[in-house]
Design an enzyme around this catalytic site. Structure first.
Site, PDB file in Angstrom:
ATOM      1  N   SER A 429       1.008  -1.212   0.120  1.00  0.00           N
ATOM      2  CA  SER A 429       0.003   0.020  -0.048  1.00  0.00           C
ATOM      3  C   SER A 429       0.851   1.507  -0.125  1.00  0.00           C
ATOM      4  O   SER A 429       2.085   1.100   0.658  1.00  0.00           O
ATOM      5  CB  SER A 429      -0.941  -0.045   1.247  1.00  0.00           C
ATOM      6  OG  SER A 429      -1.901   0.899   1.071  1.00  0.00           O
ATOM      7  N   PRO A 430       0.374   2.473  -0.562  1.00  0.00           N
ATOM      8  CA  PRO A 430       1.098   3.664  -0.612  1.00  0.00           C
ATOM      9  C   PRO A 430       1.382   3.943   0.847  1.00  0.00           C
ATOM     10  O   PRO A 430       0.198   3.980   1.500  1.00  0.00           O
ATOM     11  CB  PRO A 430       0.226   4.510  -1.397  1.00  0.00           C
ATOM     12  CG  PRO A 430      -0.680   3.803  -2.105  1.00  0.00           C
ATOM     13  CD  PRO A 430      -0.990   2.355  -1.255  1.00  0.00           C
ATOM     14  N   GLN A 508       1.321   6.577  -7.107  1.00  0.00           N
ATOM     15  CA  GLN A 508       0.346   7.409  -6.750  1.00  0.00           C
ATOM     16  C   GLN A 508       0.354   8.838  -6.637  1.00  0.00           C
ATOM     17  O   GLN A 508       1.163   9.542  -6.170  1.00  0.00           O
ATOM     18  CB  GLN A 508      -0.064   6.966  -5.298  1.00  0.00           C
ATOM     19  CG  GLN A 508      -1.498   7.506  -4.804  1.00  0.00           C
ATOM     20  CD  GLN A 508      -1.818   7.344  -3.525  1.00  0.00           C
ATOM     21  OE1 GLN A 508      -1.096   7.878  -2.544  1.00  0.00           O
ATOM     22  NE2 GLN A 508      -2.674   6.315  -2.826  1.00  0.00           N
ATOM     23  N   TYR A 590      -7.419  15.271   0.977  1.00  0.00           N
ATOM     24  CA  TYR A 590      -6.366  15.896  -0.040  1.00  0.00           C
ATOM     25  C   TYR A 590      -7.216  16.505  -0.936  1.00  0.00           C
ATOM     26  O   TYR A 590      -8.421  16.338  -0.903  1.00  0.00           O
ATOM     27  CB  TYR A 590      -5.272  15.112  -0.295  1.00  0.00           C
ATOM     28  CG  TYR A 590      -4.438  14.241   0.698  1.00  0.00           C
ATOM     29  CD1 TYR A 590      -3.831  15.108   1.756  1.00  0.00           C
ATOM     30  CD2 TYR A 590      -4.090  13.223   0.998  1.00  0.00           C
ATOM     31  CE1 TYR A 590      -2.873  14.689   2.614  1.00  0.00           C
ATOM     32  CE2 TYR A 590      -3.473  12.670   1.678  1.00  0.00           C
ATOM     33  CZ  TYR A 590      -2.872  13.279   2.783  1.00  0.00           C
ATOM     34  OH  TYR A 590      -2.130  12.653   3.808  1.00  0.00           O
ATOM     35  N   ARG A 638      -7.915   6.002  -5.723  1.00  0.00           N
ATOM     36  CA  ARG A 638      -8.210   5.783  -4.249  1.00  0.00           C
ATOM     37  C   ARG A 638      -9.140   6.880  -3.743  1.00  0.00           C
ATOM     38  O   ARG A 638      -9.085   7.916  -3.992  1.00  0.00           O
ATOM     39  CB  ARG A 638      -6.822   5.955  -3.541  1.00  0.00           C
ATOM     40  CG  ARG A 638      -7.238   5.641  -2.157  1.00  0.00           C
ATOM     41  CD  ARG A 638      -5.724   5.638  -1.407  1.00  0.00           C
ATOM     42  NE  ARG A 638      -5.529   4.011  -1.273  1.00  0.00           N
ATOM     43  CZ  ARG A 638      -4.509   3.725  -0.139  1.00  0.00           C
ATOM     44  NH1 ARG A 638      -4.378   4.364   0.760  1.00  0.00           N
ATOM     45  NH2 ARG A 638      -4.223   2.333  -0.088  1.00  0.00           N
ATOM     46  N   ARG A 732       1.425  -1.541   7.146  1.00  0.00           N
ATOM     47  CA  ARG A 732       2.278  -1.741   8.166  1.00  0.00           C
ATOM     48  C   ARG A 732       2.763  -3.354   8.203  1.00  0.00           C
ATOM     49  O   ARG A 732       3.950  -3.626   8.580  1.00  0.00           O
ATOM     50  CB  ARG A 732       1.304  -1.695   9.466  1.00  0.00           C
ATOM     51  CG  ARG A 732       0.982  -0.168   9.989  1.00  0.00           C
ATOM     52  CD  ARG A 732       0.444  -0.135  11.123  1.00  0.00           C
ATOM     53  NE  ARG A 732       0.010   1.281  11.464  1.00  0.00           N
ATOM     54  CZ  ARG A 732      -1.028   2.218  11.139  1.00  0.00           C
ATOM     55  NH1 ARG A 732      -1.703   1.525  10.143  1.00  0.00           N
ATOM     56  NH2 ARG A 732      -0.956   3.281  11.289  1.00  0.00           N
TER      57      ARG A 732
END
Length: 783
Positions: A429-430, A508, A590, A638, A732
């Site tokens: 994952s980013p 991304q 964002y 996303r 993680r």
């Protein structure tokens, strides 16, 4: 039988002479139990068994032979606890149990059977009779047809008051400030009924009627009887006219809806009515010397069969803590400390199961075996690996339907997006690293991303790469606004393609919007810079946190055009840099996410207002990028599928957002949640965001990437086989173990093309030996 039990059948309101309470600092001697359900009765029996001198009174408003519902299902774990705590009660119960180990799922005329599950059930009335007998034999006073005095009144003259007064607990409702209750009503209507024959399995059957989808849950509880629960959405219930039926008519109509399951036989009720499930939670379970157990403290949806189970386990834990602790306050604290995590886990599983049945209509078009697997794993407590142990043949058929090559776990099955074939379904994952200088990725990024591609993931994503200096979150964010940055990224993609052949790397692209100009994460997440701030722009002039973060400038037409061009140029550079896939970041508050959420978009022009307008600018940016991004390379988006905040984006909106991007050519939707507003209230837990991906996948029909506390390869396999995701992104776990994917393959005994070890690492492809732990034990006794 209940009529043979010696009980005090007192008139309502009758009172006993008051004895002196022993005080809260001593083990409780005088105890009142409000509610004569299984939890209250079992607590009374255990307390009396362990303390014969105790005076224990159970207040039950109904007669001893009154009961609601039909069969009760208990797990082997709960039964083991009963056996250990009270062998005599266990022996009486075990003689009554009906046991079976199969589940039948009937969908569009086909029955799919899965074995190895293990259930035990008995009639609720018989359960209560056994507990009545046990309490009476021990000397517990049972006051039937007696309304309990208020808990506050009982608490004055008793050492302990156990409130086992159910989902509509008067004790809880009388003291909301003490217990902090939270009550949530849900969407479905359901009714408890019974059939006068024994089903031969736990049966789930779907009926697709002219009114909508209905669901039957059925299981045997005696040699000649089964519980049957019929459930459906509120709108289906109304369309079918069941809202205007009397109880007998409702019962008869339900039998007709499921005539095949019943073989034409009737159903019967027992004061049965249509209900909506209520989830009960409380901030605290005790108040002074009063404690809540069972449904008074918490509820969990019947589809995981947990109500009586939880109540009995509560009783066992409460009594154990009373026996182990020096005083009542310590005991009540220990009880809540012990039970809360167990209950929270159960409630999370129950919530997932409840939501699954609420959204049942979205799953009925799944391939038949996938539908069955999806139903079996809906709560996430039964997983792919667990089900394979229970019923290997059933799981193998599901894997075959999914398309797994022989001997290949689902996660190592390839997936094609346009011209890109991913060798497995694992995505790194980013993750923002905040380690760039002036947007330039360096050695850190090469090692960080290179290590994870060597670690076997099918797709490794960069962090959010910013399209302009003003679009950075922090001074350490990476960028693609210069050709020099593109060259630096090329060094990384070349390494991936050369040293980890078959692995893919994606970029991304994003813009921070109102969440920019902040410190590095470890210096203070979302905290504004003390020096060197840059101006922010956003959909509307709303700071992320008023009085803390900067007020952004609302983008005008020129600003919108400028930012759109920044995205376009960054995409051109990304193509030149050799990325295999491009993801547009429209999540987490964002810039583009700020246009989508009604909480952050207050515009009065064509880019604000209804969702159709709020989508306009993110779609314009997507279209501009798609035009310059190579046709054979996929693009994903996303999104935050919920804002976790009142008035924000919800699951229904997320479906429409995904549908719009799919119509514009998105190849997959990366379904995240939240981080849009600071006062969000996420429902954290294992795989907690995957239901949103699941809904989009099965509603829109576009491939989805699931994210959010997915940490085990078993969960990945389960999500894929159930059709809840096409790819699983883990963050993680890949920080903890860069070789997470290769280790997942090794642990499953897989050595195929979906997870090839780099040649220099081949010697490490087997688990290293550890220190011996099975040495012979020394002999310490004779004979």
């Amino acid at each position: 039988m209940a009529g043979e039990v010696a009980v005090a059948d007192a008139p309502e309101g009758a009172r006993r002479p008051v004895a002196t309470a022993s005080g809260h600092g001593s083990p409780p001697r005088r105890i009142a139990v409000i509610g004569g359900g299984p939890g209250g009765l079992y607590a009374a029996a255990l307390l009396k068994r362990l303390g014969p001198a105790r005076e224990i009174t159970v207040y039950e408003r109904n007669a001893p032979d009154d009961t609601f519902g039909f069969g009760v299902v208990l797990s082997d774990e709960t039964l083991g606890g009963i056996e250990h705590a009270d062998p005599e009660a266990y022996r009486a119960l075990s003689r009554e149990f009906v046991r079976w180990d199969t589940i039948d799922i009937v969908h569009r005329g086909r029955t799919h059977t899965s074995g190895g599950h293990g259930f035990a059930a008995l009639g609720r009335r018989r359960l209560l009779e056994i507990l009545h007998e046990r309490c009476a034999a021990l000397g517990v006073e049972l006051r039937f047809r007696t309304e309990a005095p208020p808990a506050a009144e009982l608490a004055v003259h008793h050492d302990l008051v156990i409130a086992a007064d159910g989902v509509h607990s008067a004790t809880r409702e009388a003291h909301p400030e003490a217990f902090g209750p939270s009550l949530t009503e849900h969407r479905n209507r359901y009714i408890w009924l019974a059939a006068d024959f024994a089903l031969d399995a736990f049966r789930f059957e779907v009926a697709e009627t002219p009114y909508g989808v209905m669901q039957l849950h059925g299981y045997p509880y005696a040699a000649d009887a089964s519980t049957v629960i019929v459930e459906m959405r509120e709108e289906v219930w109304r369309a079918a006219g069941l809202d205007t039926c009397d109880p007998d008519e409702s019962t008869n109509r339900c039998a007709k809806f499921f005539t095949d399951a019943l073989d034409g036989r009737p159903l019967r009720g027992n004061r049965s009515s249509w209900l909506t499930f209520r989830t009960v939670a409380n901030s605290r379970w005790s108040h002074g010397n009063t404690v809540l157990i069972g449904d008074a403290a918490h509820t969990a949806h019947f589809s995981i069969g947990s109500g009586t189970k939880l109540a009995v386990e509560d009783a066992l834990a409460l009594v154990a803590c009373i026996e182990e602790q020096p005083d009542l306050p310590s005991a009540l604290t220990a009880y809540e400390t012990e039970r809360r995590p167990v209950v929270a886990s159960t409630q999370r599983a129950a919530a997932a199961s409840l939501r699954w049945f609420e959204e049942l209509a979205t799953y009925v078009d799944q391939p038949p075996r996938r539908f069955a697997f999806n139903l079996l794993t809906r709560s996430r407590r039964v997983t792919h690996d667990n089900l394979r142990l229970r019923d290997a043949s059933f799981t193998a058929v599901v894997e075959e339907e999914f398309g797994c090559p022989p001997g290949t776990p689902p996660m190592f099955t390839p997936l094609r997006l346009r011209g890109l074939e991913l060798r497995n379904r694992v995505v790194v994952s980013p993750m923002d690293m905040y380690s760039a200088t002036d947007g330039l990725p360096g050695d850190f990024h090469l090692v960080h991303l290179g290590a994870r591609t060597l670690g076997g993931a099918g797709l490794t994503m960069t962090e959010m790469v910013c399209v302009s200096p003003e679009g950075r979150i922090t001074p350490g964010c990476a960028g693609l606004w210069t050709d020099e940055q593109a060259t630096a990224w090329r060094r990384i993609t070349d390494f991936v393609h050369t040293s980890a052949p078959g692995a893919a790397i994606g970029v991304q692209l994003g813009h921070s919007g109102r969440k920019g100009s902040t410190k590095l994460m470890w210096e203070g997440i979302d905290q504004p810079l003390e020096h060197g701030n840059w101006p922010l722009s956003a959909a509307s002039p709303l700071p992320y946190r008023p009085g803390v973060n900067q007020v952004p400038r609302e983008l005008d037409s020129a600003g919108l055009a400028s930012v759109r061009e920044q995205f376009t140029q960054a995409a051109r550079r990304a193509a030149t840099a050799g990325f295999d896939l491009l993801e547009l970041h429209c999540a987490h508050g964002y810039l583009l996410s700020g246009f989508l959420s009604p909480l952050t978009n207050h515009r009065a022009d064509a880019y604000g207002g209804p969702l159709e307008n709020r989508l306009r600018y993110p779609l314009e940016v997507f279209d501009a990028i798609r035009e310059v991004w190579p046709e054979d390379r996929p693009m994903t988006v996303r999104i935050s599928a919920t804002d976790w905040a009142e008035g924000g984006t919800e699951a229904e909106d997320a479906v429409e957002i995904a549908r719009a991007f799919a119509a514009h050519g998105a190849d997959a939707i990366d379904v995240s949640t939240g981080q849009v507003v600071p006062d969000e209230r996420p429902e954290f837990g294992r795989s907690y965001q995957t239901p949103y991906a699941d809904r989009i996948s099965n509603t829109v029909g576009i491939p989805v990437i699931a994210v959010g506390a997915i940490s085990s390869w078993d969960d990945v396999n389960s999500l894929l086989l159930a059709g809840r995701a096409d790819l699983c992104a883990l963050a993680r776990p890949h920080l903890y173990d860069p070789h997470w994917t290769l280790h997942a393959a090794a642990e499953q005994g897989y050595t195929g093309p979906g997870a090839p070890w780099p040649l220099p690492y081949g010697a490490g492809s087997r688990t290293p030996p550890t220190g011996r732990t099975d040495a012979p034990k020394p002999r310490l006794t004779l004979g």
